[in-house]
Motif scaffolding. Sequence first.
Motif, PDB file in Angstrom:
ATOM      1  N   GLU A  74      15.460  26.521   5.729  1.00  9.27           N
ATOM      2  CA  GLU A  74      15.258  25.095   5.514  1.00  9.27           C
ATOM      3  C   GLU A  74      13.938  24.567   5.744  1.00  9.27           C
ATOM      4  O   GLU A  74      12.957  24.033   5.069  1.00  9.27           O
ATOM      5  CB  GLU A  74      16.251  24.546   6.405  1.00  9.27           C
ATOM      6  N   VAL A  75      13.090  25.452   6.749  1.00 10.67           N
ATOM      7  CA  VAL A  75      11.781  25.301   7.071  1.00 10.67           C
ATOM      8  C   VAL A  75      10.738  25.389   5.815  1.00 10.67           C
ATOM      9  O   VAL A  75       9.948  24.654   5.281  1.00 10.67           O
ATOM     10  CB  VAL A  75      11.139  25.888   8.330  1.00 10.67           C
ATOM     11  N   VAL A  76      11.149  26.637   5.213  1.00 11.09           N
ATOM     12  CA  VAL A  76      10.198  27.096   4.222  1.00 11.09           C
ATOM     13  C   VAL A  76      10.351  26.174   2.880  1.00 11.09           C
ATOM     14  O   VAL A  76       9.596  25.789   2.409  1.00 11.09           O
ATOM     15  CB  VAL A  76      10.690  28.579   3.974  1.00 11.09           C
ATOM     16  N   ALA A  77      11.810  25.592   2.711  1.00  8.44           N
ATOM     17  CA  ALA A  77      11.983  24.876   1.732  1.00  8.44           C
ATOM     18  C   ALA A  77      11.289  23.553   1.765  1.00  8.44           C
ATOM     19  O   ALA A  77      10.985  23.021   0.443  1.00  8.44           O
ATOM     20  CB  ALA A  77      13.572  24.653   1.461  1.00  8.44           C
ATOM     21  N   ARG A  78      11.101  23.106   2.904  1.00  5.14           N
ATOM     22  CA  ARG A  78      10.537  21.843   3.369  1.00  5.14           C
ATOM     23  C   ARG A  78       9.248  21.939   3.024  1.00  5.14           C
ATOM     24  O   ARG A  78       8.240  21.217   2.433  1.00  5.14           O
ATOM     25  CB  ARG A  78      10.670  21.183   4.609  1.00  5.14           C
ATOM     26  N   LEU A  79       8.321  23.092   3.443  1.00 10.38           N
ATOM     27  CA  LEU A  79       6.928  23.341   3.028  1.00 10.38           C
ATOM     28  C   LEU A  79       6.691  23.498   1.603  1.00 10.38           C
ATOM     29  O   LEU A  79       5.652  23.269   1.095  1.00 10.38           O
ATOM     30  CB  LEU A  79       6.683  24.641   3.997  1.00 10.38           C
ATOM     31  N   GLN A  80       7.487  24.088   0.771  1.00  9.85           N
ATOM     32  CA  GLN A  80       7.602  24.371  -0.500  1.00  9.85           C
ATOM     33  C   GLN A  80       7.302  22.932  -1.227  1.00  9.85           C
ATOM     34  O   GLN A  80       6.587  22.826  -2.298  1.00  9.85           O
ATOM     35  CB  GLN A  80       8.481  25.264  -0.988  1.00  9.85           C
ATOM     36  N   GLU A  81       7.973  21.804  -0.623  1.00 11.27           N
ATOM     37  CA  GLU A  81       8.209  20.373  -1.249  1.00 11.27           C
ATOM     38  C   GLU A  81       6.709  19.828  -0.795  1.00 11.27           C
ATOM     39  O   GLU A  81       6.579  18.654  -1.825  1.00 11.27           O
ATOM     40  CB  GLU A  81       9.352  19.596  -0.732  1.00 11.27           C
ATOM     41  N   LEU A  82       5.874  20.226  -0.005  1.00 10.79           N
ATOM     42  CA  LEU A  82       4.699  19.594   0.095  1.00 10.79           C
ATOM     43  C   LEU A  82       3.607  20.152  -0.416  1.00 10.79           C
ATOM     44  O   LEU A  82       3.701  21.192  -0.993  1.00 10.79           O
ATOM     45  CB  LEU A  82       4.506  19.518   1.798  1.00 10.79           C
ATOM     46  N   ASP A  83       2.568  19.187  -0.744  1.00 10.91           N
ATOM     47  CA  ASP A  83       1.368  19.677  -1.272  1.00 10.91           C
ATOM     48  C   ASP A  83       0.159  20.210  -0.405  1.00 10.91           C
ATOM     49  O   ASP A  83       0.217  19.653   0.815  1.00 10.91           O
ATOM     50  CB  ASP A  83       0.697  18.747  -2.292  1.00 10.91           C
ATOM     51  N   GLY A  84      -0.980  20.926  -0.736  1.00 13.36           N
ATOM     52  CA  GLY A  84      -2.028  20.897  -0.093  1.00 13.36           C
ATOM     53  C   GLY A  84      -1.986  22.628   0.257  1.00 13.36           C
ATOM     54  O   GLY A  84      -1.046  23.466   0.407  1.00 13.36           O
ATOM     55  N   PRO A  85      -3.086  22.916   1.402  1.00 14.43           N
ATOM     56  CA  PRO A  85      -3.356  24.281   2.100  1.00 14.43           C
ATOM     57  C   PRO A  85      -1.983  24.022   3.053  1.00 14.43           C
ATOM     58  O   PRO A  85      -1.481  23.266   3.514  1.00 14.43           O
ATOM     59  CB  PRO A  85      -4.443  24.229   2.695  1.00 14.43           C
ATOM     60  N   ARG A 132      22.444  32.886  13.094  1.00 12.14           N
ATOM     61  CA  ARG A 132      23.792  32.064  13.204  1.00 12.14           C
ATOM     62  C   ARG A 132      24.433  32.365  11.830  1.00 12.14           C
ATOM     63  O   ARG A 132      24.030  32.842  10.851  1.00 12.14           O
ATOM     64  CB  ARG A 132      23.535  30.870  12.950  1.00 12.14           C
ATOM     65  N   GLY A 133      25.701  31.973  12.025  1.00 10.31           N
ATOM     66  CA  GLY A 133      26.541  31.917  10.950  1.00 10.31           C
ATOM     67  C   GLY A 133      27.704  33.398  10.905  1.00 10.31           C
ATOM     68  O   GLY A 133      27.464  33.965  11.893  1.00 10.31           O
ATOM     69  N   PRO A 134      28.656  33.494  10.203  1.00  5.27           N
ATOM     70  CA  PRO A 134      29.772  34.237  10.213  1.00  5.27           C
ATOM     71  C   PRO A 134      29.173  35.491   9.843  1.00  5.27           C
ATOM     72  O   PRO A 134      27.909  35.643   9.064  1.00  5.27           O
ATOM     73  CB  PRO A 134      30.840  33.740   8.967  1.00  5.27           C
ATOM     74  N   MET A 135      29.883  36.661  10.008  1.00  4.62           N
ATOM     75  CA  MET A 135      29.348  38.041   9.717  1.00  4.62           C
ATOM     76  C   MET A 135      28.892  38.169   8.318  1.00  4.62           C
ATOM     77  O   MET A 135      27.933  38.780   7.952  1.00  4.62           O
ATOM     78  CB  MET A 135      30.390  39.164   9.984  1.00  4.62           C
ATOM     79  N   ASN A 136      29.454  37.614   7.347  1.00  4.35           N
ATOM     80  CA  ASN A 136      29.271  37.853   5.866  1.00  4.35           C
ATOM     81  C   ASN A 136      28.259  37.029   5.288  1.00  4.35           C
ATOM     82  O   ASN A 136      27.763  36.879   4.337  1.00  4.35           O
ATOM     83  CB  ASN A 136      30.529  37.593   5.035  1.00  4.35           C
ATOM     84  N   ASP A 137      27.622  35.949   6.179  1.00  4.07           N
ATOM     85  CA  ASP A 137      26.657  34.987   5.967  1.00  4.07           C
ATOM     86  C   ASP A 137      25.631  34.551   6.882  1.00  4.07           C
ATOM     87  O   ASP A 137      25.530  33.584   7.231  1.00  4.07           O
ATOM     88  CB  ASP A 137      27.285  33.922   5.096  1.00  4.07           C
ATOM     89  N   ARG A 138      24.981  35.750   7.442  1.00  2.67           N
ATOM     90  CA  ARG A 138      24.000  35.556   8.902  1.00  2.67           C
ATOM     91  C   ARG A 138      22.751  34.979   8.284  1.00  2.67           C
ATOM     92  O   ARG A 138      22.345  35.197   6.981  1.00  2.67           O
ATOM     93  CB  ARG A 138      24.025  36.735   9.299  1.00  2.67           C
ATOM     94  N   ARG A 139      22.279  34.028   8.891  1.00  2.00           N
ATOM     95  CA  ARG A 139      20.813  33.540   8.666  1.00  2.00           C
ATOM     96  C   ARG A 139      20.151  33.513   9.816  1.00  2.00           C
ATOM     97  O   ARG A 139      20.415  33.099  10.669  1.00  2.00           O
ATOM     98  CB  ARG A 139      21.115  32.353   7.661  1.00  2.00           C
ATOM     99  N   ALA A 140      18.669  33.560   9.671  1.00  2.00           N
ATOM    100  CA  ALA A 140      17.987  33.437  10.385  1.00  2.00           C
ATOM    101  C   ALA A 140      17.438  31.880  10.907  1.00  2.00           C
ATOM    102  O   ALA A 140      17.364  31.156   9.914  1.00  2.00           O
ATOM    103  CB  ALA A 140      16.432  34.109  10.116  1.00  2.00           C
ATOM    104  N   ALA A 141      17.157  31.603  12.083  1.00  2.00           N
ATOM    105  CA  ALA A 141      16.873  30.357  12.400  1.00  2.00           C
ATOM    106  C   ALA A 141      16.121  30.327  13.674  1.00  2.00           C
ATOM    107  O   ALA A 141      15.957  31.093  14.250  1.00  2.00           O
ATOM    108  CB  ALA A 141      18.172  29.471  12.789  1.00  2.00           C
ATOM    109  N   LEU A 142      15.421  29.187  13.649  1.00  2.00           N
ATOM    110  CA  LEU A 142      14.582  28.754  15.053  1.00  2.00           C
ATOM    111  C   LEU A 142      15.537  28.465  16.079  1.00  2.00           C
ATOM    112  O   LEU A 142      16.638  27.690  15.954  1.00  2.00           O
ATOM    113  CB  LEU A 142      13.752  27.696  14.736  1.00  2.00           C
TER     114      LEU A 142
END
Length: 155
Positions: free
Chosen positions: A73-84, A55-65
Amino acid sequence: MSTSRVITTTLRLSQSASRRLAARAAREGTTSTALLDRLIREGVDQLDHPGIVFRGPMNDRRAALVAGPDVWEVVARLQELDGPVERRIEVLSAKSSLHSTKIKIAIAYARDHGREIIERIGRNREAAEAIRRPAPMRPSVAERDYLTLVTPLRE
């Protein structure tokens, strides 16, 4: 997204594909070569990681589900959690509308494109911090008008 060196290659395209590529590139304000490069990279990534879209414009494409948030965003949320990792996936799935399978798709993409994801998370955190910083104190309009009235004018 691309950080690798450029190589020259020859491709044969049908007239129809070539016309469509040129027309789309013109609409996006880019070259056919740049658009084709992006389409190949994103297409291969989508083949390697089913469930990922871009998604996103040509100069700022990003992978999404597909029908979901951006991978960063998914990875950032996972980083905020504790545990395995498996526990984090369970917690995120329970707190969101994301099935654990989708979270695992995002993780797999992030493992293959770690630098891109980490950079985007960093840029987002910097932007969020900039928003949270208090603005410099400035006198209100009424205070500025009052100061103008009581401060002698210089000649």
